[in-house]
Design a protein around this motif. Structure first.
Motif: not given
Length: 94
Positions: A15-23, A25-29, A43-46
């Motif tokens: 989870y942590n690594s996928i959440a980091e990718i979201c934050r 890359e600013k793209k959905p996974v 991520d929430m910002e995106t």
């Protein structure tokens, strides 16, 4: 835009690594289950930015539909003047 795709089983394990990718890359996974698209994680910002963009697009679409239907809008100056009049009438108790 190249999609980021991960197996849903990876979410439980990493989870942590996928959440980091979201934050970062600013793209959905895109998560898959049994090789098929299943869920999108972002991520929430995106997410907030996309929601704001969608809301703006909807408002612009509605304004364009009104324009095409011949419904007259107001200039910012007309709107401001109308608001001043409404406030003044409200203060007078009308």
């Amino acid at each position: 835009m190249t999609p980021i795709i991960r197996a849903s089983s990876e979410l439980r394990k990493n989870y942590n690594s996928i959440a980091e990718i979201c934050r970062t890359e600013k793209k959905p996974v895109f998560l898959t289950r049994n090789g098929e698209g299943d869920t999108v994680l972002m991520d929430m910002e995106t997410y907030s930015r996309r929601e704001e963009d969608l809301s703006m697009a909807e408002r612009l679409f509605e304004a364009e539909m009104d324009r095409l239907a011949g419904i007259r809008g107001y200039t910012p100056e007309e709107f401001k003047e109308n608001m001043k009049k409404a406030i003044a009438q409200g203060k007078k108790g009308k």
